[in-house]
Design an enzyme around this catalytic site. Structure first.
Site, PDB file in Angstrom:
ATOM      1  N   GLU A  34      76.112 -51.980  88.484  1.00  0.00           N
ATOM      2  CA  GLU A  34      75.933 -52.778  87.287  1.00  0.00           C
ATOM      3  C   GLU A  34      74.940 -53.908  87.183  1.00  0.00           C
ATOM      4  O   GLU A  34      75.562 -55.018  86.780  1.00  0.00           O
ATOM      5  CB  GLU A  34      77.296 -53.021  86.694  1.00  0.00           C
ATOM      6  CG  GLU A  34      78.202 -52.026  86.813  1.00  0.00           C
ATOM      7  CD  GLU A  34      79.670 -52.171  86.080  1.00  0.00           C
ATOM      8  OE1 GLU A  34      80.333 -51.143  85.748  1.00  0.00           O
ATOM      9  OE2 GLU A  34      79.850 -53.183  86.038  1.00  0.00           O
ATOM     10  N   GLU A  81      81.729 -44.594  88.021  1.00  0.00           N
ATOM     11  CA  GLU A  81      82.997 -45.145  87.722  1.00  0.00           C
ATOM     12  C   GLU A  81      83.623 -44.766  86.464  1.00  0.00           C
ATOM     13  O   GLU A  81      82.931 -44.443  85.576  1.00  0.00           O
ATOM     14  CB  GLU A  81      82.929 -46.921  87.888  1.00  0.00           C
ATOM     15  CG  GLU A  81      82.559 -47.351  88.904  1.00  0.00           C
ATOM     16  CD  GLU A  81      82.623 -48.993  88.879  1.00  0.00           C
ATOM     17  OE1 GLU A  81      83.170 -49.712  87.917  1.00  0.00           O
ATOM     18  OE2 GLU A  81      82.085 -49.691  89.726  1.00  0.00           O
TER      19      GLU A  81
END
Length: 466
Positions: A165, A367
């Site tokens: 991220e 995720e």
């Protein structure tokens, strides 16, 4: 209608070093920026649970890996902590390296593939004090760290990732200023995002150099993991709404997708930043560095969509240009604990975007999960948490993944976040995501939730059932 997943579809767990390991003073580990924040203001963390705890994976890694195996999982992703692997001089810390060798060997002994990420928001404090990602010297230090990791573990690890991220730290630490040291500066956010992009590209280059020199196994792959929140606007958008959609999608999604597939940043985004005098410092040679940033595949973290509309004001409270305002979709279903919209179809829409715009890049859902507060309310008489809400959440997302694959998306697998309850930044253990409960008052004891039994069967059969 019952949906099935391909037999070669991999299924596992998503974790990170700083959120699970604990043992923050062992192995001669250096201080991270999260330790620094915890030391300075522990009350900023939910229930005053700072960065020190993780879920004690450091002590329990053998049992945890066996637990993943018992759930029929075939892989898991974690991260090396920069602070544990290298000393302050950039040399291998033998005790830290030994810990990761033990984890890797344990995974191999249990026939579980380990996916290794290099950075999960956990910069060493001594480098942050030099300016962190604002400083090109730190970009070079990260490339060196990647080089050392590839050479230390290259014969053991098949799947590598440069960043998790990379959009989050520019947002949380720099643009919105909700992470220490609470900087609220849009220009610094862009500068940091640009430098992280350089760091990613340099690390990919180190990967291929190490491979050519025989340090890395021939079948190894390199990737990037990002939270590509699919963007949506109003049903009947104005031109201004569509412009907001373009630039927000460009900064948060296309920036990374263009980098890892084409080796450059999106030109329309750079032109917009130039229009507002927000271009980062671009040096001669940067374009050549970005060309090195192409990857073998992509991790797609998905929790919620991004719904936006044209901004009502030109500037925000800090005097920065506003590219958009949030749009609240009237039909939104919310996870009230986290404040995030639950929209499983977003996974499908991302898969179709990849098929259309980036057809040569395979990906996996790296995720996906649901955090819930005060889960003890749902404990039955036998003491097991009955998390039917989590089963419903996973089931609906898996169904859309299955449909995306049927319609041509190259989605290879799924990693649930975080399988075992873990520490989550300044939210600590406020919202629990796990299929497995962690008892903080009883030596971090693990206990299966109802969802663990459910997913165990789904993984075994590759059939998505109620």
């Amino acid at each position: 209608m019952t949906k099935t997943l391909p037999q070669n579809f991999f299924f596992g767990a998503a974790m990170s070093g700083p959120q699970t390991e604990g043992a923050y003073t062992k192995d001669n580990r250096l201080e991270s920026i999260w330790d620094t924040w915890s030391n300075l203001s522990i009350s900023d963390f939910y229930n005053k649970v700072g960065s020190y705890v993780g879920n004690n994976f450091y002590e329990k890694y053998e049992d945890d890996i066996k637990l993943l195996k018992s759930l029929n999982m075939d892989s898991f992703r974690t991260s090396i902590q920069w602070t544990r692997l290298l000393d302050i001089n950039g040399k291998i810390n033998p005790d830290g390296a030994n810990f990761y060798h033990k984890v890797i060997n344990c995974a191999k002994e249990n026939d579980i593939e380990i996916f290794m990420n290099l950075y999960h928001f956990d910069m060493p404090t001594y480098l942050f004090n030099k300016g962190g990602w604002e400083n090109r010297e730190v970009v070079e230090a990260y490339a060196h760290y990647a080089k050392m990791a590839f050479r230390e573990f290259g014969k053991e690890i098949k799947y590598w990732f440069t960043f998790n991220e990379p959009i989050v730290e520019p947002d949380q630490r720099y643009r919105h200023g909700v992470w220490f040291p609470f900087i609220k500066n849009a220009q610094k956010g862009i500068n940091v995002q640009y430098n992280i992009s350089l760091a990613h590209s340099l690390a990919v280059n180190e990967f291929y150099k190490a491979k050519e020199q025989g340090y890395i196994r021939e079948d190894a792959k390199i990737g990037l993991i990002n939270c590509f929140a699919p963007p949506y606007t109003k049903e009947n958008p104005t031109p201004e709404d569509l412009e907001a959609l373009r630039i927000e999608d460009g900064i948060n999604n296309r920036w990374w997708l263009d980098l890892v597939t084409e080796g450059h940043l999106p030109q329309d985004v750079l032109e917009t930043l130039k229009q507002y005098n927000m271009l980062p410092e671009m040096r001669p040679g940067d374009e050549e560095i970005f060309k090195l940033g192409k990857v073998d595949w992509l991790g797609f973290n998905y929790y919620h969509p991004s719904r936006i509309q044209a901004p009502k004001e030109k500037y925000d409270a800090n005097g920065h240009i506003k590219f958009s305002d949030p749009y609240v979709w009237p039909e939104a279903k919310m996870n009230i604990y986290r404040g995030w919209e639950i929209y499983p179809k977003g996974i499908y829409d991302f898969g179709m975007k990849m098929k259309k715009e980036y057809p040569n890049l395979k990906f996996f859902v790296s995720e996906n999960g649901m955090g819930v507060e005060h889960e003890h309310r749902f404990r039955n008489e036998a003491g097991e948490i009955q998390d039917d809400y989590r089963i419903e959440f996973i089931k609906e997302h898996l169904e859309w993944i299955a449909k995306a694959i049927e319609d041509g998306a190259q989605c290879l697998g799924y990693h649930y976040w975080g399988v075992i309850d873990n520490w989550s930044w300044n939210n600590a253990f406020k919202n629990r995501y796990g299929l497995v409960e962690v008892d903080l008052m009883n030596d971090y004891q693990r206990k299966l939730k109802k969802s663990a039994h459910w997913i165990q069967n789904v993984i075994k059969t590759k059939t998505i059932t109620d």
